[in-house]
Every structure is written in C-alpha cells, then in structure tokens.
Write an enzyme that holds these catalytic residues in place. Structure first.
Site, PDB file in Angstrom:
ATOM      1  N   ASP A   1      52.380 -13.012 -53.303  1.00  0.00           N
ATOM      2  CA  ASP A   1      53.083 -11.605 -52.723  1.00  0.00           C
ATOM      3  C   ASP A   1      53.294 -10.776 -53.406  1.00  0.00           C
ATOM      4  O   ASP A   1      54.588 -10.968 -54.385  1.00  0.00           O
ATOM      5  CB  ASP A   1      54.057 -11.989 -51.765  1.00  0.00           C
TER       6      ASP A   1
ATOM      7  N   ARG B   1      56.079 -11.187 -57.498  1.00  0.00           N
ATOM      8  CA  ARG B   1      56.035 -12.358 -58.102  1.00  0.00           C
ATOM      9  C   ARG B   1      55.485 -12.387 -59.450  1.00  0.00           C
ATOM     10  O   ARG B   1      56.057 -13.386 -60.260  1.00  0.00           O
ATOM     11  CB  ARG B   1      55.190 -13.397 -57.325  1.00  0.00           C
TER      12      ARG B   1
ATOM     13  N   ARG C   1      60.217  -2.301 -47.837  1.00  0.00           N
ATOM     14  CA  ARG C   1      58.974  -2.720 -47.989  1.00  0.00           C
ATOM     15  C   ARG C   1      57.750  -2.101 -47.403  1.00  0.00           C
ATOM     16  O   ARG C   1      56.834  -2.177 -47.686  1.00  0.00           O
ATOM     17  CB  ARG C   1      58.620  -4.199 -47.539  1.00  0.00           C
TER      18      ARG C   1
ATOM     19  N   LYS D   1      49.878  -6.855 -43.303  1.00  0.00           N
ATOM     20  CA  LYS D   1      50.830  -7.759 -42.668  1.00  0.00           C
ATOM     21  C   LYS D   1      52.010  -6.666 -42.063  1.00  0.00           C
ATOM     22  O   LYS D   1      52.253  -5.573 -42.722  1.00  0.00           O
ATOM     23  CB  LYS D   1      51.373  -8.564 -43.882  1.00  0.00           C
ATOM     24  N   HIS D   2      52.712  -7.310 -40.958  1.00  0.00           N
ATOM     25  CA  HIS D   2      52.591  -8.603 -40.212  1.00  0.00           C
ATOM     26  C   HIS D   2      52.258  -8.304 -38.864  1.00  0.00           C
ATOM     27  O   HIS D   2      53.164  -7.656 -38.219  1.00  0.00           O
ATOM     28  CB  HIS D   2      53.974  -9.313 -40.542  1.00  0.00           C
TER      29      HIS D   2
ATOM     30  N   HIS E   1      61.940 -15.407 -40.619  1.00  0.00           N
ATOM     31  CA  HIS E   1      61.973 -16.355 -41.471  1.00  0.00           C
ATOM     32  C   HIS E   1      63.139 -17.297 -40.882  1.00  0.00           C
ATOM     33  O   HIS E   1      63.170 -18.586 -41.586  1.00  0.00           O
ATOM     34  CB  HIS E   1      62.521 -15.951 -43.028  1.00  0.00           C
TER      35      HIS E   1
ATOM     36  N   ASP F   1      51.341 -16.124 -40.893  1.00  0.00           N
ATOM     37  CA  ASP F   1      52.434 -15.962 -41.911  1.00  0.00           C
ATOM     38  C   ASP F   1      52.736 -17.558 -42.118  1.00  0.00           C
ATOM     39  O   ASP F   1      52.240 -18.526 -41.474  1.00  0.00           O
ATOM     40  CB  ASP F   1      53.471 -15.353 -41.054  1.00  0.00           C
TER      41      ASP F   1
END
Length: 416
Positions: free
Chosen positions: A159, A167, A229, A259-260, A272, A343
């Site tokens: 990601d 990352r 984001r 996404k998403h 999440h 996901d």
C-alpha cells in the site's frame, strides 16, 4: 562376331539418345524452365505432380495449413491453465503476506521457507508491510528470490498511497509524496507526476503492483478511515485526478488498484474494526461514488479492490460477498474486465462475522477473483476446493477468475 559388335554399338547409341531426350524434357519441365506451348509460344512451366496439381499449388496449400495451425495453437494462458490442478488454480486466487505463506513472524528474507511454501501453495500474490522492509537492497533480494521460487510469476504489492499510508517512504527511503488530498488543486499533471514517482520507485525495488489509488471521495466530514487519503471531496474532481493517477502508475512501471469499491468515503464506521454502512441509494451511488471508479477503469486500472461495505439499498451483506455489487455493478454495469480483489479478510468487519470457510466461498460466488489476506490460507484454499467437490462451486467458475489472473500476468511477463 563383327556383326554382333555392330548391333551392340547401335543399341548403345539408341539408348543414349533416348536418355538424352528424356533428360532434356525433364529439365524444360522444371519451375522456371521454358517450354514451347501448343501455339508455339515459349513460357514458364510449373511442375505437375501425378495428382495433377502444380508444385506452386501444393506449396500454397502447405503454407495455408501451417497458418491455420498457428492460429489454432493454444495461447500461453490456455496452456498454463490446462496444465494446472484445482489446488494450483485456487492458490492463484490467494494474495497473502509472507507471514501467512511461511508461518514465520516478521519475514524479511525469502529463503528455504518461502521456497517450500510456494511449492506447496503456489499463491498468486504477496503483499508486504513495513515490518518486512528494512533497506532497498534487502527488499530487492527478498522480492527477487520470491519470484525465482514461484513457478508462475507473483503479483508483488504494497500500500503506497503517499502521505499517511506508505510502506516504503518511511522505511527504505523512497521519494516522499504527501497525502493526495493536499494536491487536489494542483491539477491533472501533479496527480500524474506523483503517481509516476511512486510507481517508478516501487518498480526499481521489484514491486509490480500498488494497492492505490484511493478512488473514494471524502464526502462525509466525519469519515476518519479515508479522510485525506482521498484525492478530493468533490466527485468530479476526484474522477479527473484518479484517472490521471492511473496513467502515472502505469507509465511508472506498476499496475494499480482502485479502492475501495463501491466507495468508502461516505461511511462513518471503519471497516477495519466493524461493519461499515453506506446509507445511500443505488441511484445516488451510481451517479456520484462511481465517477472515480469509472474514470480509473477507463484509464486502464488493472485491479479493483472491493471493500467490506454494506449498502442496504442494494444488499444486506458486505460488497465483497455480494453478487449484486461485485458482479452486477462492477462487471455488468461498469464493464470492468480486470482482476477484482477483496479488501483484507483479516479485517474485523469480515473476521468477526463470518468463518474463513464461509467468507471465501461466498466471495468467489459473488464474483471475486482474489482473496486478500485470508485469516487462514490453508483453510481458505481447502474450503474452496471442497466447495467444488461438493458442487457448490463449479471448476468453470474457478477457471474464470484464474484466466483473468493469468491473462494479466502474461501481459506483464509473469508467465514462465
């Protein structure tokens, strides 16, 4: 005695003459040779076989047969798929962490454990997180070894959105790009350049797929899981920027993921940690939330990540398990032909409400091609295989997804 000798000489001369005439005619009959036609004209002759056809006709027939054979030859995708067992096909539908693959913690090296695991479970993709990334050289070696151990090339992803979700930038020092939301007024060119930079850095390390861009629109100010984001809080602007970002990712050398789906920007909950609801009608979603997804698909996005979002106006189950959303809207209405990936199945919105076995089988029935981070990979693979054995799923349905996966891999040089 003399009389007999004369007779013998005459016979020899006659035989030689006959042979000479025969050879002369044979030479004139060869392709390109000149013969006299019935009307006295001289022209080029073609060899005539016992069947009455000329050598040119036979050559043409031979070439035509060869061409048909080439056209009918199975493609690399067809050959690969035909040679795969059901287990190998199902494994291609799994997208896992190196920890889930090997059973080890904090994996930073691809060694014997990775090699053996890929032999037993030849998964379709591996996703890395910050804990797997220590230096650029280490990442290159880890990815390179993993690819060498895999009989079919791997999708290798992370990601790397920029800003709060990255990352690589904060671990191995790739070029820092801030949150996309803060570039929204800088225009299409900036969206393209930012994506290109991210992709170029990723590709240099061996990654071939980014789980970005975020195609959600920050339409609900109370939304915390997406927020900055997103590319914008305006649907039309987000669509324009996302489409250009897709081009930037592709030109930079990596595939990308919208996404998403069908849009996480209007939710109040974070999938999440709990079920997340989109309280909008299908008509509103098709008019608004779909704008960035349509734009990204038209720009060539290879993956769409479906979120664990419940849209009561469309279905009562999460989108990852919903045929009405994953197939009805994504495939049939938006005409998406790429790879649809879930996901993470480790997220509590799925893990707390469904068993691994039920969730993966439901997602395949819904039309999903790849399962991201199944909580128990071996169980997930086994449950799909058992569903095929029981007639709950057909192997043709499995082939449909694996063909999409292999087709995309072939286009990226990942089929060996």
């Amino acid at each position: 005695m003399k009389k007999a000798l004369v007779v013998l000489i005459v016979m020899v001369c006659l035989a030689a003459g006959i042979w000479g005439i025969f050879m002369l005619r044979g030479s004139a009959g060869k392709a390109g040779g000149h013969v006299e036609n019935d009307n006295g004209n001289t022209g080029v002759a073609a060899d005539v076989t016992e069947s009455g056809t000329t050598t040119e006709e036979q050559t043409a027939d031979s070439q035509e047969t060869t061409e048909v054979t080439e056209e009918e030859k199975p493609s690399l995708v067809d050959e690969t798929l035909a040679g795969m067992t059901l287990h190998e096909k199902v494994c291609q539908m799994m997208f896992v962490t190196p920890e889930e693959l090997t059973g080890e913690d904090g994996v930073t090296v691809a060694g014997d454990a990775t090699r053996q695991a890929l032999e037993n479970y030849p998964v379709g993709g591996i996703v890395y997180f910050a804990k797997n990334l220590e230096s650029q050289d280490q990442v290159k070696e880890m990815i390179d070894n993993s690819q060498k151990y895999s009989s079919i090339g791997l999708f290798v992803a992370t990601d790397e959105e920029g800003g709060v979700v990255n990352r690589l930038m904060d671990t191995v020092g790739t070029t820092y790009i801030g949150s996309m939301y803060y570039y929204k007024d800088d225009g299409d060119e900036t969206a393209y350049e930012n994506a290109y930079t991210i992709a170029n850095d990723m590709s240099a390390l061996g990654f071939n797929l980014d789980f970005a861009p975020v195609a959600d629109v920050w339409s609900n100010p109370d939304n915390t899981v997406i927020g900055e984001r997103a590319y914008s809080d305006d649907y039309a602007q987000a669509a324009e920027l996302v489409g250009n970002a897709v081009k930037g990712f592709n030109d930079g050398g990596v595939m990308c993921t919208l996404k998403h789906f069908p849009g996480h920007g209007d939710t109040a909950e974070d999938s999440h940690y709990s079920s997340a609801y989109v309280h909008r009608t299908k008509e509103e979603i098709m008019a608004d939330e779909m704008q960035p997804f349509r734009s990204g698909i038209e720009a060539g996005a290879e993956f769409v990540m479906v979120g664990h979002l419940i849209v009561p106006d469309i279905d009562e189950v999460p989108a990852t398990l919903s045929y009405k959303i994953a197939t009805g809207i994504l495939r049939e209405e938006l005409k998406f032909e790429g790879v649809a990936i879930t996901d993470s199945f480790e997220m509590e919105s799925i893990a707390d409400n469904y068993s691994v076995d039920d969730a993966v089988v439901m997602s395949v029935k819904a039309g999903m091609d790849m399962i991201l981070q199944p909580k128990d990979m071996a169980s997930a693979v086994n449950s799909i295989e058992q569903a095929v054995a029981d007639g709950e799923l057909s192997e043709d349905r499995i082939d449909e997804s694996v063909r999409r996966i292999l087709t995309l891999k072939e286009s990226r040089g990942l089929l060996k």
